[in-house]
Design an enzyme around this catalytic site. Structure first.
Site, short mmCIF file in Angstrom:
data_model
loop_
_atom_site.label_atom_id
_atom_site.label_comp_id
_atom_site.label_asym_id
_atom_site.label_seq_id
_atom_site.Cartn_x
_atom_site.Cartn_y
_atom_site.Cartn_z
N GLN A 33 0.83 -1.21 0.00
CA GLN A 33 0.00 0.00 0.00
C GLN A 33 0.86 1.26 0.00
O GLN A 33 0.56 2.22 -0.70
CB GLN A 33 -0.93 0.01 1.22
CG GLN A 33 -2.03 -1.02 1.19
CD GLN A 33 -3.04 -0.77 0.08
OE1 GLN A 33 -3.46 0.35 -0.17
NE2 GLN A 33 -3.40 -1.82 -0.62
N SER A 58 13.40 -0.73 1.93
CA SER A 58 12.56 -0.03 0.95
C SER A 58 13.09 1.38 0.63
O SER A 58 12.61 2.03 -0.30
CB SER A 58 11.13 0.14 1.48
OG SER A 58 10.71 -0.93 2.26
N ASP A 88 0.23 -4.52 9.93
CA ASP A 88 -0.62 -4.33 11.10
C ASP A 88 0.05 -4.77 12.40
O ASP A 88 -0.13 -4.14 13.43
CB ASP A 88 -1.94 -5.10 10.91
CG ASP A 88 -2.72 -4.56 9.73
OD1 ASP A 88 -3.14 -3.39 9.78
OD2 ASP A 88 -2.88 -5.28 8.73
N HIS A 112 -6.59 -0.11 7.36
CA HIS A 112 -7.26 -1.26 7.96
C HIS A 112 -7.44 -0.93 9.44
O HIS A 112 -6.54 -0.35 10.05
CB HIS A 112 -6.41 -2.52 7.75
CG HIS A 112 -6.99 -3.77 8.37
ND1 HIS A 112 -8.32 -4.11 8.29
CD2 HIS A 112 -6.39 -4.75 9.10
CE1 HIS A 112 -8.51 -5.27 8.91
NE2 HIS A 112 -7.36 -5.67 9.43
N GLY A 138 -1.81 -3.10 -3.42
CA GLY A 138 -1.16 -1.85 -3.79
C GLY A 138 -0.76 -1.73 -5.25
O GLY A 138 -0.89 -0.66 -5.85
N ASP A 195 -13.84 -7.81 7.18
CA ASP A 195 -12.56 -8.18 6.56
C ASP A 195 -12.04 -9.48 7.16
O ASP A 195 -11.67 -10.41 6.43
CB ASP A 195 -11.56 -7.04 6.76
CG ASP A 195 -10.22 -7.32 6.12
OD1 ASP A 195 -10.14 -7.24 4.89
OD2 ASP A 195 -9.25 -7.65 6.84
N GLU A 231 -9.27 -30.95 -10.92
CA GLU A 231 -10.69 -30.76 -10.62
C GLU A 231 -10.94 -29.80 -9.47
O GLU A 231 -11.86 -29.01 -9.51
CB GLU A 231 -11.35 -32.11 -10.31
CG GLU A 231 -11.63 -32.95 -11.54
CD GLU A 231 -12.49 -32.22 -12.58
OE1 GLU A 231 -13.36 -31.42 -12.18
OE2 GLU A 231 -12.27 -32.45 -13.78
#
Ligand code: NDP
Ligand code: MG
Length: 343
Positions: A33, A58, A88, A112, A138, A195, A231
């Site tokens: 996100q 990051s 979270d 969230h 995201g 959720d 299947e």
């Protein structure tokens, strides 16, 4: 007759980005996100600072896109809006580090509601606490925005200290592209409980258990694991695509009458509604949340066991072997794309 929506759906014309254009927005985290919000906000003309820990993996990616990166506490201190887009499970710890940077009238925003709803983060009463959550991973939030489109989203207001929390949440949702598709207002409680229920009962937990049970039933009865895999797992995608495009009727109309009659008369037999009710109750009364929080505090012993068992299930080995066989189609596609022009 088509039914009216019971909830209001907000679009671009209902949102005014100028309400937040003087803000500095701190996006904490640059993952799924985080990268999408930060880049969309920047392209919408917003002043964005990304909050990442000193040694963050990051950091380079964010800076390569021309984004300014600070540590979360520094970013939050200078920001008017702090957007929590780290996982979270680490949000409570990150919140402790940034809490002092939240001044009266600032906004603490989520995608969230878990930590607010279950009391793991308790912001002071003088800040707005809101949610602006794309209903999408995201990479799609970013990709659709770049195409001039958007993904649907939610807004929710937990605490409105300024009196403008809702209008500003809509403005933010517009800046990340969500009002192009449509934004629905919900509450933190409803977002969290639906959720968690959805991912446990239907999407992640329900589907995998049903696939495994179907696979095992066929294999235990002596049928070839490869047949059982096709299947019970491989064909699921075709069915889900039809449901996604045209609802249940779109799917029923596309399969054979035999499949339709068999499905309509027999499907209910394998569904455990009491189990679903129990699971929903544990989401509502906080039992699941307490379990997951203490599981994390204990460094996830049960989680690791469940993952190992899933990894060692026969369907994984059969699937890996079969997917290898038909991976030729993807390889061929890539080769076409990567072929040099002068070849
Ligand atoms: P990610 O797991 O993708 O977030 C990873 C980012 O968080 C990385 O930049 C990472 O940086 C950083 N991070 C991890 N740990 C820490 C830490 N201790 N301190 C500072 N930064 C840290 O998260 P998501 O994008 O999946 O989720 C973010 C929020 O969005 C969650 O609330 C989630 O529920 C919600 N959401 C997610 C959706 C999705 O599709 N993924 C959809 C809708 C909502 P580093 O390199 O430092 O580890
Ligand atoms: Mg979820």
């Amino acid at each position: 007759m088509t039914e009216e929506f019971t909830t209001t759906v907000y679009h671009d014309e209902d949102a005014d980005v100028s309400l937040i254009e003087d803000e500095t927005i701190a996006v904490l985290g640059y993952g799924s996100q985080g990268h999408a919000h930060a880049l969309n906000l920047k392209d919408s003309g917003m002043d964005v600072v990304v909050g990442l820990r000193e040694d963050s993996s990051s950091r380079e990616a964010a800076e390569a896109e021309g984004l300014r990166v600070e540590t979360p506490d520094v970013a939050a201190a200078e920001a008017d809006r702090v957007v929590m887009l780290v996982p979270d499970t680490v949000q409570p710890a990150v919140y402790e580090a940034i809490e002092d940077g939240l001044e009266a009238g600032d906004t603490l925003q989520f995608a969230h509601g878990f930590n607010i709803h279950y009391g793991q983060i308790r912001p002071s009463e003088d800040v707005d606490v809101t949610m602006s959550a794309p209903k999408s991973p995201g990479h799609l939030v970013r990709r659709t925005y770049e195409r001039g489109e958007g993904t649907p989203g939610l807004i929710a207001i937990y605490q409105d200290a300024t009196g403008s929390a809702k209008e500003e949440s809509l403005a933010y949702s517009k800046a990340i592209g969500c009002t192009r598709a449509g934004v629905i207002e919900t509450t933190f409680q409803e977002e969290v409980e639906t959720d968690l229920f959805g991912e446990q009962a239907v999407l992640c937990g329900g589907v995998t258990e049903m696939v495994k049970a179907g696979f095992e039933t066929l294999v235990d009865a002596g049928y070839a694991p490869e047949m059982a895999y096709f299947e019970c797992l491989n064909e699921l995608k075709l069915i889900v695509d039809l449901m996604y495009e045209g609802g249940h009727m779109g799917m029923w109309n596309s399969v054979s009458d035999t499949a339709e009659y068999g499905g309509l008369t027999r499907g209910e037999e394998v569904i455990n509604r009491e189990g679903m009710d129990k699971l929903l109750e544990e989401v509502q009364n906080g039992e699941f949340a307490r379990e997951w929080i203490s599981e994390n505090q204990a460094h996830r012993p049960a989680y690791k066991q469940y993952r190992d068992a899933e990894q060692n299930h026969q369907i994984e080995e059969v699937g890996a072997r079969l997917r290898e066989l038909f991976s030729w189609s993807e390889d061929a596609e890539q080769e076409t794309q990567e072929a040099p022009a002068d070849d």
